[in-house]
Design an enzyme around this catalytic site. Sequence first.
Site, PDB file in Angstrom:
ATOM      1  N   GLU A 165       0.306   1.547   2.096  1.00 45.45           N
ATOM      2  CA  GLU A 165       0.922   0.257   1.774  1.00 45.45           C
ATOM      3  C   GLU A 165       0.418  -0.885   2.640  1.00 45.45           C
ATOM      4  O   GLU A 165       1.182  -1.616   3.267  1.00 45.45           O
ATOM      5  CB  GLU A 165       2.451   0.345   1.895  1.00 45.45           C
ATOM      6  CG  GLU A 165       3.090   1.324   0.935  1.00 45.45           C
ATOM      7  CD  GLU A 165       4.604   1.356   1.067  1.00 45.45           C
ATOM      8  OE1 GLU A 165       5.274   1.734   0.092  1.00 45.45           O
ATOM      9  OE2 GLU A 165       5.134   1.002   2.153  1.00 45.45           O
ATOM     10  N   GLU A 371       5.064   7.816  -3.509  1.00 43.30           N
ATOM     11  CA  GLU A 371       6.424   7.647  -2.995  1.00 43.30           C
ATOM     12  C   GLU A 371       7.318   7.172  -4.120  1.00 43.30           C
ATOM     13  O   GLU A 371       6.997   6.210  -4.815  1.00 43.30           O
ATOM     14  CB  GLU A 371       6.492   6.622  -1.854  1.00 43.30           C
ATOM     15  CG  GLU A 371       5.933   7.093  -0.535  1.00 43.30           C
ATOM     16  CD  GLU A 371       6.187   6.087   0.585  1.00 43.30           C
ATOM     17  OE1 GLU A 371       7.179   5.328   0.499  1.00 43.30           O
ATOM     18  OE2 GLU A 371       5.389   6.057   1.528  1.00 43.30           O
TER      19      GLU A 371
END
Length: 474
Positions: A165, A371
């Site tokens: 991320e 995720e």
Amino acid sequence: MSKSLFSNDFYWGAGSSAFQVEGGWDADGKGLTVADVNAFKKSEYQADTKVASDFYHKFEADINLMADLGLKMYRFSISWARIFPDGEGKINQKGIDYYNKIIDLLIERDIEPFITLYHFDLPYHLVEKYNGWESKETVAAFAEYAKTCYENFGDRVKKWQIHNEQNLMIRVNERMNIYEDKGNVEQLRIRMDHNMFLAYAKASDLCHELVDNGQVGPSISSTVTYPATNKPQDVMSAIWNNRLKTDYCIHTHVFGAYPDYYINYLDDVGLNLEITDEDYDVMKKAKVDFIAVNYYRTITTKYLEPTDKNLKGTKIKGFNEVDYNMYGYWEIIKNENLEETEYGAQIDPVGLRIALNDYYSKYHKPLIITENGLGTADELTKENKIHDGYRIDYIQSHIRAISEAINDGVDVFGYCVWSFTDILSSHQGFKKRYGLVYINRTDFELKDLKRIPKDSYYWYKKVIETKGSSIDER
């Protein structure tokens, strides 16, 4: 869903990150990280990284639980500071040995290891020496770290994520070690982001050079934004929120160059992207074999008019630090059509289908969800059970959205629940639990750290056994 759309080789997985599960923060030569420093600052009101879920000492038991679950993939991160305690210089062989044990046991139990090289835990020595990602010295250190991992683990690990991320990490000051006394914070942020793109490019190039059949890709925090109304300015506000929080990052990784709208945005708000011809050459070498998607929620925006006091490009806090508002672009508002978690994240499985379709149509790369999960409090009953039907509802609806995306023609090759065990949440410690497996501890009482599978664990086990066809069964 009577007939499964998931292929026989679809990866049913789960994930974690080093600083959130390992503990052993200084064991066997590991160095201090930014994640450690940030956790210690909060230790008066929540748990820190010293023990976390104690995966460092209990990985064998946890991997056995993964095997009993039928897991096909375990996505986890390596702590850079276990391999290079100072982030550079001398290699810590005990760190190499530790991850070799994990990888070997996963493979022995028929679970594919999927490694993230960098998940929010920059070695703190690099902060002290170079101010972290502000310096290209950190880029060079990261490339050497990546090379060391490929050389030591690449004979068995074939799928790699570089940064977790990057597009979200760069927006969180504590994760980047950005503080107001460091001058122009937004200019510093742009420089750090750029250096992380360079690091990605170098690491991806090294992966294809050093790992036979190696595959590499970025992990992005998905941003799906709805306009509050059909007013053209509101529609454009949603486009800009997607662009500046996620899309620019994927585009740069995939195409090895910044999109024009991003360059023009920087000019409009008076930010300078310092980029050399050598940087362009490095970025052009970047390779993306797949895109890893972390998905939790959607956002709704309306246009935010600039004022004399707040000029175009002025950022203010929105829903949280990550989801900021910006004058001249957008303001985040609540979507009254969605339920939300106790921590305010709006639950929207349809948004996952939208994200997968959008990313595949734009970038034409295979996708994996790395995720997706529900973070909330769990209650341990007197019978040592955790009845987390709310988590099953959440995962169930998102797996159904993935099947719909596959039916749309999107190439999705895996799904990793976040997370396998309960983890140390960065902002809520062990009050906010994500795991399929309960860790018997609180923020301030370690108890016995017993692993207790939740109802969601047994439900997911059946989903894996039936290759997804049983997701509607309870």
